[in-house]
Design a protein around this motif. Structure first.
Motif, mmCIF file in Angstrom:
data_model
loop_
_atom_site.group_PDB
_atom_site.id
_atom_site.type_symbol
_atom_site.label_atom_id
_atom_site.label_comp_id
_atom_site.label_asym_id
_atom_site.label_seq_id
_atom_site.Cartn_x
_atom_site.Cartn_y
_atom_site.Cartn_z
ATOM 1 N N ASP A 62 0.760 -1.282 -0.066
ATOM 2 C CA ASP A 62 0.032 0.040 0.188
ATOM 3 C C ASP A 62 0.908 1.231 0.010
ATOM 4 O OD1 ASP A 62 -2.497 -1.481 -0.185
ATOM 5 O OD2 ASP A 62 -2.850 -1.370 2.249
ATOM 6 N N GLY A 63 2.141 1.155 0.378
ATOM 7 C CA GLY A 63 3.039 2.401 0.188
ATOM 8 C C GLY A 63 3.308 2.845 1.749
ATOM 9 N N TYR A 64 3.100 1.996 2.543
ATOM 10 C CA TYR A 64 3.311 2.635 3.848
ATOM 11 C C TYR A 64 4.887 2.167 4.333
ATOM 12 C CZ TYR A 64 -1.490 3.358 4.667
ATOM 13 O OH TYR A 64 -2.849 3.942 4.530
ATOM 14 N N ALA A 65 5.690 2.883 5.196
ATOM 15 C CA ALA A 65 6.850 2.444 5.789
ATOM 16 C C ALA A 65 6.533 1.713 7.030
ATOM 17 C CB ALA A 65 7.736 3.560 5.973
ATOM 18 N N VAL A 66 6.977 0.500 6.951
ATOM 19 C CA VAL A 66 6.303 -0.414 8.136
ATOM 20 C C VAL A 66 7.653 -1.142 8.972
ATOM 21 C CG1 VAL A 66 5.150 -2.660 8.801
ATOM 22 C CG2 VAL A 66 4.492 -1.023 6.833
ATOM 23 N N ASP A 67 7.756 -0.995 10.158
ATOM 24 C CA ASP A 67 8.444 -1.717 11.018
ATOM 25 C C ASP A 67 7.871 -2.640 11.911
ATOM 26 O OD1 ASP A 67 10.532 -0.045 10.545
ATOM 27 O OD2 ASP A 67 10.287 1.460 11.947
ATOM 28 N N THR A 68 8.600 -3.607 12.186
ATOM 29 C CA THR A 68 7.861 -4.899 13.160
ATOM 30 C C THR A 68 8.352 -5.219 13.942
ATOM 31 O OG1 THR A 68 8.868 -6.666 11.717
ATOM 32 C CG2 THR A 68 6.745 -5.601 10.716
ATOM 33 N N CYS A 69 7.690 -6.090 15.044
ATOM 34 C CA CYS A 69 8.276 -6.654 16.232
ATOM 35 C C CYS A 69 7.253 -7.626 16.767
ATOM 36 C CB CYS A 69 8.771 -5.691 17.351
ATOM 37 S SG CYS A 69 7.395 -4.725 17.943
ATOM 38 N N ASP A 70 7.764 -8.606 17.553
ATOM 39 C CA ASP A 70 7.063 -9.742 17.998
ATOM 40 C C ASP A 70 6.722 -9.749 19.494
ATOM 41 O OD1 ASP A 70 9.173 -10.704 18.535
ATOM 42 O OD2 ASP A 70 9.193 -12.394 17.259
ATOM 43 N N ASN A 71 7.169 -8.887 20.338
ATOM 44 C CA ASN A 71 6.986 -9.031 21.775
ATOM 45 C C ASN A 71 6.785 -7.474 22.214
ATOM 46 O OD1 ASN A 71 9.839 -7.753 23.100
ATOM 47 N ND2 ASN A 71 10.417 -9.101 21.292
ATOM 48 N N GLY A 72 6.203 -7.149 23.422
ATOM 49 C CA GLY A 72 5.979 -5.961 24.149
ATOM 50 C C GLY A 72 7.109 -5.145 24.350
ATOM 51 N N GLU A 73 8.157 -5.795 24.994
ATOM 52 C CA GLU A 73 9.360 -5.263 25.304
ATOM 53 C C GLU A 73 10.149 -4.186 24.153
ATOM 54 O OE1 GLU A 73 12.306 -7.351 27.449
ATOM 55 O OE2 GLU A 73 10.993 -7.624 29.257
ATOM 56 N N ASP A 74 10.206 -4.860 22.958
ATOM 57 C CA ASP A 74 10.602 -4.260 21.655
ATOM 58 C C ASP A 74 9.607 -3.098 21.259
ATOM 59 O OD1 ASP A 74 12.676 -6.011 21.849
ATOM 60 O OD2 ASP A 74 12.333 -7.308 20.121
ATOM 61 N N ALA A 75 8.245 -3.698 21.241
ATOM 62 C CA ALA A 75 7.519 -2.600 21.144
ATOM 63 C C ALA A 75 7.495 -1.290 21.960
ATOM 64 C CB ALA A 75 5.925 -2.977 21.068
ATOM 65 N N TYR A 76 7.544 -1.515 23.171
ATOM 66 C CA TYR A 76 7.781 -0.313 24.228
ATOM 67 C C TYR A 76 8.970 0.328 23.783
ATOM 68 C CZ TYR A 76 9.186 1.977 28.437
ATOM 69 O OH TYR A 76 9.524 2.787 29.488
ATOM 70 N N LEU A 96 10.644 0.609 20.918
ATOM 71 C CA LEU A 96 10.525 1.319 19.400
ATOM 72 C C LEU A 96 9.504 2.448 19.470
ATOM 73 C CD1 LEU A 96 10.495 -1.851 17.217
ATOM 74 C CD2 LEU A 96 12.137 0.032 16.892
ATOM 75 N N ALA A 97 8.473 2.479 20.295
ATOM 76 C CA ALA A 97 7.438 3.668 20.492
ATOM 77 C C ALA A 97 8.071 4.799 21.055
ATOM 78 C CB ALA A 97 6.267 2.880 21.282
ATOM 79 N N PHE A 98 9.186 4.528 21.874
ATOM 80 C CA PHE A 98 9.756 5.601 22.320
ATOM 81 C C PHE A 98 10.912 6.300 21.626
ATOM 82 C CE2 PHE A 98 7.040 4.354 25.891
ATOM 83 C CZ PHE A 98 6.794 5.613 26.417
ATOM 84 N N THR A 99 11.478 5.217 20.655
ATOM 85 C CA THR A 99 12.738 5.977 19.926
ATOM 86 C C THR A 99 12.536 6.132 18.594
ATOM 87 O OG1 THR A 99 13.380 3.733 19.515
ATOM 88 C CG2 THR A 99 14.381 4.264 21.415
ATOM 89 N N GLU A 100 11.348 5.835 18.164
ATOM 90 C CA GLU A 100 10.950 6.124 16.829
ATOM 91 C C GLU A 100 9.799 7.154 16.643
ATOM 92 O OE1 GLU A 100 13.092 5.433 14.320
ATOM 93 O OE2 GLU A 100 14.304 3.915 15.552
ATOM 94 N N ASN A 101 9.549 7.611 15.387
ATOM 95 C CA ASN A 101 8.525 8.611 15.238
ATOM 96 C C ASN A 101 7.584 8.072 14.318
ATOM 97 O OD1 ASN A 101 6.678 10.650 15.163
ATOM 98 N ND2 ASN A 101 8.389 12.309 14.839
ATOM 99 N N TYR A 102 6.463 7.074 14.876
ATOM 100 C CA TYR A 102 5.431 6.586 14.055
ATOM 101 C C TYR A 102 4.162 7.385 14.111
ATOM 102 C CZ TYR A 102 8.495 2.422 14.563
ATOM 103 O OH TYR A 102 9.485 1.549 14.464
ATOM 104 N N ASP A 103 3.552 7.080 13.105
ATOM 105 C CA ASP A 103 2.277 8.013 12.644
ATOM 106 C C ASP A 103 1.100 7.034 13.272
ATOM 107 O OD1 ASP A 103 2.897 10.289 10.961
ATOM 108 O OD2 ASP A 103 3.963 8.376 9.809
ATOM 109 N N LEU A 104 1.385 5.736 13.402
ATOM 110 C CA LEU A 104 0.239 4.709 13.853
ATOM 111 C C LEU A 104 0.833 3.633 14.248
ATOM 112 C CD1 LEU A 104 -3.094 4.233 12.320
ATOM 113 C CD2 LEU A 104 -1.589 2.217 12.542
#
Length: 226
Positions: free
Chosen positions: A23-37, A39-47
């Motif tokens: 669809d044209g989105y830039a996508v990062d992925t992770c499979d656990n809550g610690e990595d999600a936490y 990434l959410a604080f070190t990167e700038n996501y729109d969603l």
């Protein structure tokens, strides 16, 4: 637009990520809550598409931590939990939407489009700037009513420019919102893709609506504005 997908089912994670990249989105992925936490604080996501049943750190706890400091990023909960109390709890803690498994990918796409439009105060599914137009559903761009053939990354750039018309956008901001975490901010990747995008638009319109502001970045302006 840059999206983080957090899902511990590997096949589903890869399927969602690939579909969104198409669809044209830039996508990062992770499979656990610690990595999600992290990434959410070190990167700038729109969603952020966030599963609740995650190893290492539950999705609800990830959401709580995100909302302590970031009220702007849109969060779409994606989970197999079907009880109404889980949905209410997630929404009360600051989730913007909730989708239960199993689901149709087309519905996920529509919900993501809806949330991103809200973030950028965009109520239509078509973005316009003078003779430039982009349909967010079909992911097709037009210049002077003629379809122009753009790569996925060029479509992502054009979408971000159209959402931020008449505003100077730095190279760093484009890296954050149009590329995924593998992009090198010191490379010339932005300049190369913007040069290609501008060449295609100029060929269709006979003028270039995207201008370079030396030392600042780029700006897509309505004709006659500087």
């Amino acid at each position: 637009m840059r999206i983080l997908v957090v899902e511990d089912e590997k096949d589903l994670l890869e399927s969602i990520a690939e579909g969104l990249r198409i669809d044209g989105y830039a996508v990062d992925t992770c499979d656990n809550g610690e990595d999600a936490y992290e990434l959410a604080f070190t990167e700038n996501y729109d969603l952020i598409v966030l599963d609740l049943n995650l190893p290492k750190m539950d999705g609800i706890d990830v959401l709580k931590e995100i909302r302590k400091t970031n009220q702007d990023v849109k969060v779409l909960i994606l989970t197999a939990r079907t009880h109404i109390r889980d949905k209410v709890k997630g929404l009360d803690l600051g989730a913007n939407d909730y989708l239960t498994k199993p689901f149709h990918f087309e519905e996920l796409e529509a919900r993501i489009r809806s949330l991103l439009r809200r973030k950028f105060a965009q109520v239509d599914t078509v973005l316009n700037c003078d003779k430039l137009r982009m349909d967010l559903v079909s992911r097709i761009a037009y210049a002077d009513e003629k379809e122009i053939s753009l790569t996925r990354k060029e479509l992502g750039l054009l979408e971000y420019f159209l959402l931020n018309t008449n505003r100077v956008i730095s190279q760093e901001e484009l890296i954050e919102h149009v590329w995924d975490g593998s992009a090198d901010s010191f490379s010339n990747v932005v300049r190369v893709h913007i040069a290609s995008l501008r060449k295609k638009i100029k060929a269709a319109l006979n003028y270039d609506p995207i201008q370079t502001r030396i030392g600042e970045g780029y700006i897509l302006s309505e004709r006659g504005k500087k």
